[in-house]
Design a protein around this motif. Structure first.
Motif, PDB file in Angstrom:
ATOM      1  N   ARG A  41      42.643  61.570   4.580  1.00  0.00           N
ATOM      2  CA  ARG A  41      42.521  62.579   3.522  1.00  0.00           C
ATOM      3  C   ARG A  41      43.612  63.648   3.602  1.00  0.00           C
ATOM      4  NH1 ARG A  41      39.013  67.188   2.831  1.00  0.00           N
ATOM      5  NH2 ARG A  41      38.326  66.891   4.947  1.00  0.00           N
ATOM      6  N   MET A  42      44.034  63.949   4.838  1.00  0.00           N
ATOM      7  CA  MET A  42      44.994  65.029   4.982  1.00  0.00           C
ATOM      8  C   MET A  42      46.437  64.587   4.731  1.00  0.00           C
ATOM      9  SD  MET A  42      42.913  67.333   5.286  1.00  0.00           S
ATOM     10  CE  MET A  42      44.083  68.700   5.379  1.00  0.00           C
ATOM     11  N   CYS A  98      41.150  74.574  -3.307  1.00  0.00           N
ATOM     12  CA  CYS A  98      41.312  74.971  -1.909  1.00  0.00           C
ATOM     13  C   CYS A  98      42.704  75.538  -1.676  1.00  0.00           C
ATOM     14  CB  CYS A  98      41.069  73.789  -0.976  1.00  0.00           C
ATOM     15  SG  CYS A  98      39.328  73.400  -0.797  1.00  0.00           S
ATOM     16  N   LYS A 102      43.964  79.293  -0.428  1.00  0.00           N
ATOM     17  CA  LYS A 102      44.876  79.547   0.685  1.00  0.00           C
ATOM     18  C   LYS A 102      46.181  80.166   0.229  1.00  0.00           C
ATOM     19  CE  LYS A 102      43.392  75.326   2.844  1.00  0.00           C
ATOM     20  NZ  LYS A 102      43.573  74.454   3.981  1.00  0.00           N
ATOM     21  N   ASN A 302      26.971  74.915   7.429  1.00  0.00           N
ATOM     22  CA  ASN A 302      28.330  74.440   7.312  1.00  0.00           C
ATOM     23  C   ASN A 302      28.658  73.962   5.901  1.00  0.00           C
ATOM     24  OD1 ASN A 302      30.393  74.396   9.120  1.00  0.00           O
ATOM     25  ND2 ASN A 302      30.322  72.180   9.352  1.00  0.00           N
ATOM     26  N   THR A 304      28.084  75.373   3.273  1.00  0.00           N
ATOM     27  CA  THR A 304      28.542  76.462   2.400  1.00  0.00           C
ATOM     28  C   THR A 304      30.011  76.245   2.033  1.00  0.00           C
ATOM     29  OG1 THR A 304      29.046  77.772   4.370  1.00  0.00           O
ATOM     30  CG2 THR A 304      26.962  78.255   3.250  1.00  0.00           C
ATOM     31  N   GLY A 305      30.778  75.693   2.973  1.00  0.00           N
ATOM     32  CA  GLY A 305      32.201  75.458   2.736  1.00  0.00           C
ATOM     33  C   GLY A 305      32.468  74.418   1.668  1.00  0.00           C
ATOM     34  N   LEU A 312      32.228  84.761   0.393  1.00  0.00           N
ATOM     35  CA  LEU A 312      32.569  85.122   1.769  1.00  0.00           C
ATOM     36  C   LEU A 312      31.588  86.162   2.316  1.00  0.00           C
ATOM     37  CD1 LEU A 312      34.476  85.221   4.248  1.00  0.00           C
ATOM     38  CD2 LEU A 312      35.862  86.860   3.006  1.00  0.00           C
ATOM     39  N   VAL A 315      28.185  84.511   3.043  1.00  0.00           N
ATOM     40  CA  VAL A 315      28.157  83.628   4.214  1.00  0.00           C
ATOM     41  C   VAL A 315      28.271  84.441   5.498  1.00  0.00           C
ATOM     42  CG1 VAL A 315      29.210  81.641   5.361  1.00  0.00           C
ATOM     43  CG2 VAL A 315      29.113  81.704   2.881  1.00  0.00           C
ATOM     44  N   MET A 319      25.545  84.290   8.381  1.00  0.00           N
ATOM     45  CA  MET A 319      25.899  83.844   9.737  1.00  0.00           C
ATOM     46  C   MET A 319      25.530  84.848  10.813  1.00  0.00           C
ATOM     47  SD  MET A 319      29.516  81.932   9.233  1.00  0.00           S
ATOM     48  CE  MET A 319      29.655  81.316  10.910  1.00  0.00           C
TER      49      MET A 319
ATOM     50  N   GLY B  70      37.841  85.553  -0.479  1.00  0.00           N
ATOM     51  CA  GLY B  70      38.015  84.682   0.676  1.00  0.00           C
ATOM     52  C   GLY B  70      37.146  83.468   0.521  1.00  0.00           C
ATOM     53  N   VAL B  71      37.137  82.643   1.558  1.00  0.00           N
ATOM     54  CA  VAL B  71      36.358  81.418   1.460  1.00  0.00           C
ATOM     55  C   VAL B  71      34.934  81.642   1.951  1.00  0.00           C
ATOM     56  CG1 VAL B  71      38.163  79.704   1.505  1.00  0.00           C
ATOM     57  CG2 VAL B  71      37.437  80.727   3.647  1.00  0.00           C
ATOM     58  N   CYS B  73      32.845  79.968   3.488  1.00  0.00           N
ATOM     59  CA  CYS B  73      32.734  78.734   4.267  1.00  0.00           C
ATOM     60  C   CYS B  73      32.418  79.075   5.714  1.00  0.00           C
ATOM     61  CB  CYS B  73      34.046  77.959   4.182  1.00  0.00           C
ATOM     62  SG  CYS B  73      34.216  76.641   5.387  1.00  0.00           S
ATOM     63  N   ALA B  74      31.261  78.606   6.188  1.00  0.00           N
ATOM     64  CA  ALA B  74      30.829  78.939   7.545  1.00  0.00           C
ATOM     65  C   ALA B  74      31.837  78.462   8.584  1.00  0.00           C
ATOM     66  CB  ALA B  74      29.456  78.341   7.823  1.00  0.00           C
ATOM     67  N   ALA B  75      32.362  77.253   8.407  1.00  0.00           N
ATOM     68  CA  ALA B  75      33.323  76.713   9.373  1.00  0.00           C
ATOM     69  C   ALA B  75      34.579  77.580   9.417  1.00  0.00           C
ATOM     70  CB  ALA B  75      33.685  75.275   9.020  1.00  0.00           C
ATOM     71  N   ILE B  77      34.764  80.827   8.674  1.00  0.00           N
ATOM     72  CA  ILE B  77      34.427  82.097   9.304  1.00  0.00           C
ATOM     73  C   ILE B  77      34.343  81.913  10.821  1.00  0.00           C
ATOM     74  CG2 ILE B  77      32.632  83.874   9.526  1.00  0.00           C
ATOM     75  CD1 ILE B  77      32.018  83.300   6.496  1.00  0.00           C
ATOM     76  N   LEU B  78      33.777  80.782  11.224  1.00  0.00           N
ATOM     77  CA  LEU B  78      33.671  80.456  12.646  1.00  0.00           C
ATOM     78  C   LEU B  78      35.065  80.329  13.270  1.00  0.00           C
ATOM     79  CD1 LEU B  78      31.117  80.062  14.304  1.00  0.00           C
ATOM     80  CD2 LEU B  78      31.335  77.600  13.984  1.00  0.00           C
ATOM     81  N   PRO B  87      38.665  85.156   8.396  1.00  0.00           N
ATOM     82  CA  PRO B  87      38.146  83.823   8.071  1.00  0.00           C
ATOM     83  C   PRO B  87      39.242  82.977   7.422  1.00  0.00           C
ATOM     84  CG  PRO B  87      36.611  85.502   7.371  1.00  0.00           C
ATOM     85  CD  PRO B  87      37.833  86.224   7.854  1.00  0.00           C
ATOM     86  N   CYS B  89      40.300  78.826   6.156  1.00  0.00           N
ATOM     87  CA  CYS B  89      39.906  77.433   6.065  1.00  0.00           C
ATOM     88  C   CYS B  89      41.007  76.528   6.596  1.00  0.00           C
ATOM     89  CB  CYS B  89      39.480  77.046   4.656  1.00  0.00           C
ATOM     90  SG  CYS B  89      40.633  77.461   3.378  1.00  0.00           S
ATOM     91  N   ASP B  90      42.015  77.121   7.212  1.00  0.00           N
ATOM     92  CA  ASP B  90      43.009  76.296   7.900  1.00  0.00           C
ATOM     93  C   ASP B  90      42.412  75.861   9.222  1.00  0.00           C
ATOM     94  OD1 ASP B  90      45.387  75.921   6.472  1.00  0.00           O
ATOM     95  OD2 ASP B  90      45.776  78.065   6.600  1.00  0.00           O
ATOM     96  N   GLY B  95      43.991  68.475  11.558  1.00  0.00           N
ATOM     97  CA  GLY B  95      42.534  68.360  11.563  1.00  0.00           C
ATOM     98  C   GLY B  95      41.979  68.100  10.184  1.00  0.00           C
ATOM     99  N   ASN B  96      40.691  67.932  10.124  1.00  0.00           N
ATOM    100  CA  ASN B  96      40.044  67.778   8.836  1.00  0.00           C
ATOM    101  C   ASN B  96      39.839  69.137   8.219  1.00  0.00           C
ATOM    102  OD1 ASN B  96      39.768  65.293   7.856  1.00  0.00           O
ATOM    103  ND2 ASN B  96      37.754  64.906   8.767  1.00  0.00           N
ATOM    104  N   CYS B  97      40.061  69.244   6.982  1.00  0.00           N
ATOM    105  CA  CYS B  97      40.184  70.535   6.362  1.00  0.00           C
ATOM    106  C   CYS B  97      39.834  70.428   4.898  1.00  0.00           C
ATOM    107  CB  CYS B  97      41.633  70.945   6.527  1.00  0.00           C
ATOM    108  SG  CYS B  97      41.901  72.645   6.249  1.00  0.00           S
ATOM    109  N   CYS B  98      39.486  71.555   4.299  1.00  0.00           N
ATOM    110  CA  CYS B  98      39.167  71.461   2.877  1.00  0.00           C
ATOM    111  C   CYS B  98      40.434  71.488   2.056  1.00  0.00           C
ATOM    112  CB  CYS B  98      38.243  72.592   2.450  1.00  0.00           C
ATOM    113  SG  CYS B  98      39.077  73.986   1.740  1.00  0.00           S
TER     114      CYS B  98
END
Lengths: 345, 98
Positions: A41-42, A98, A102, A302, A304-305, A312, A315, A319, B70-71, B73-75, B77-78, B87, B89-90, B95-98
């Motif tokens: 996918r990436m 997405c 970014k 998870n 949520t993403g 933001l 979430v 969290m 911002g996103v 997205c829990a992942a 933010i983590l 936070p 989403c990179d 890696g796997n990413c949105c």
């Protein structure tokens, strides 16, 4: 990079422009399925630049998209029967929304691509059509200011482009709305299923080993009989969070994803209690409820993403309370379960 | 199906009616139809539908809209928590990413 979609080249004032097909090949379909399951996918990309659909000329519309092949494919398929230009900008192989979040689908890259591909020589009008979801990264008035090109935001989905064009570049309210129906949710579930990566094998393996312990010794027999039950419990908790919760999202009570996850995790645990895989003692069963609830809660949170409506701030708020509780549930559950391996409770 | 609502009263979206010229750009870019026009100016009609994507603020020529975008997205933010950054989403390279 697979470029089987190129059918020829068009001579223009800015040089030859590849002409592309508006029909998906078998390969395109197969690859779409693969990336939905996170395979490659990436690195599913097309080369940024200008492409032609049909036989466009200087008065034809310009459609902007990112270089994630799936975004590109949806756009070209939607343009069947239309003569137009595609301006594919470099979003590092990420989808429009997405990438816009970014900033890679952003003002800077749009302006840069307009300039390096000499869009002003390719067409004699000064309008470009962007997907609405690109607006998160693109400032229409800044693009206009820097390049002279007016940004028109098209519909959210490429499928609606024809209606948008027929309506005189107007999208209906419905076309501007991001919804999240079951079909859309199911499409994004596979991504989260692989969140655990190699831990999905490593963790059950550890449970198999630990399952061999019983008060007073170690038995390989027990490693298998208890081990497969543990694995089933773990996977049930995991999938309750990342598959069942997203699929049934609107029908599970609570707004917080973490609470929805506890609901589904415990429903799964009750089912397994009935199937008799949660162990023989109250201590062991309670441990599994804690682990499964915590795990499912985390995986649901998870999601949520992947969802299309969580903020933001929301979430972060969720969290703040959920994460410590999830960690506590899993740790206490795990500790409790390990203790039951060695002590008859 | 109706729209989803996430948590209520947390969103940071704000609109300054003084600066708004009623150009409707926010109505066009918002994916959750948060805005409406009232007396030739935009108003925040459905605050709790906002997902803080930031499209409205980014496309408001008058700078009338602010939002901490911002996103959600829990992942993400983590990731930020672990790395001590905002936070994001990179999810790291490759890696796997949105």
């Amino acid at each position: 990079m697979n470029a089987g979609f190129i059918t020829g080249h068009l001579q223009t004032d800015v040089g030859p422009v590849p002409q592309i097909s508006t029909v998906w090949s078998f390969q395109d379909r197969l690859n779409t399925m693969k990336v939905r399951w996170s395979i490659g996918r990436m690195s599913y990309r097309v080369l940024p630049g200008i492409y032609a659909v049909g036989n466009p000329d200087k008065s034809s519309r310009v459609f902007v998209t990112g270089n994630y092949k799936l975004s590109f494919d949806h756009l070209r398929r939607a343009l069947i029967g239309i003569d137009g230009w595609l301006l594919v900008i470099d979003t590092k192989g990420i989808n429009v929304w997405c990438a816009a979040g970014k900033g890679t689908f952003g003002t800077k890259e749009v302006v840069r691509r307009i300039r390096i591909h000499h869009l002003e020589k390719l067409v004699d009008h000064r309008k470009i059509i962007l997907p609405q979801l690109g607006a998160t990264g693109v400032s229409a008035h800044e693009v206009k200011h820097m390049t002279g090109f007016a940004v028109i935001y098209g519909p959210v989905k490429a499928v609606d482009i024809k209606h948008f064009l027929e309506a005189g570049l107007k999208a209906s309210d419905q076309m501007r709305l991001v919804t999240f129906p079951l079909a859309e949710r199911l499409k994004v579930i596979p991504v989260d299923v692989f969140y655990g990566k190699y831990y999905m094998l490593l963790v059950p393996a550890i449970f198999f080993i630990l399952s061999g312990f019983y008060p007073g010794g170690y038995s390989v027999d027990s490693a298998f009989t208890v081990g497969w039950k543990s694995t089933l419990n773990l996977y049930s908790g995991y999938f309750a969070g990342c598959v069942i919760t997203p699929a049934l999202l609107p029908w599970i009570p609570f707004r917080r994803f973490s609470l929805k996850g506890i609901v589904t995790g415990w429903l799964a645990a009750f089912l397994l209690l009935w199937l008799n895989t949660l162990g023989g003692s109250i201590a062991e069963t309670t441990s599994w409820f804690l682990m499964m609830g915590g795990l499912s809660s985390f995986m649901a949170m998870n999601f949520t993403g992947s969802s299309t409506f969580t903020s933001l701030s929301g979430v972060q708020k969720e969290m703040k309370t959920a994460l410590p509780i999830q960690i506590a549930m899993v740790s206490v559950g795990l500790a409790g379960w390990i203790i039951t391996r060695f002590l008859a409770l | 199906m109706s729209r989803f609502t996430y948590l209520t009263d947390v969103v940071t979206l704000k609109l300054d009616p003084e600066k708004c010229t009623g150009c409707r750009m926010c109505l066009i870019v918002c994916p959750h139809a948060v805005f409406e026009i009232e007396e030739k100016k935009a108003v925040i009609r459905y605050l709790d539908y906002c997902m803080e994507c930031g499209a409205c603020a980014k496309n408001c020529q008058e700078g009338a809209i602010t939002v901490k975008s911002g996103v959600g997205c829990a992942a993400g933010i983590l990731n930020g928590l672990i790395r001590g950054t905002e936070p994001s989403c990179d999810c790291g390279s490759g890696g796997n990413c949105c």
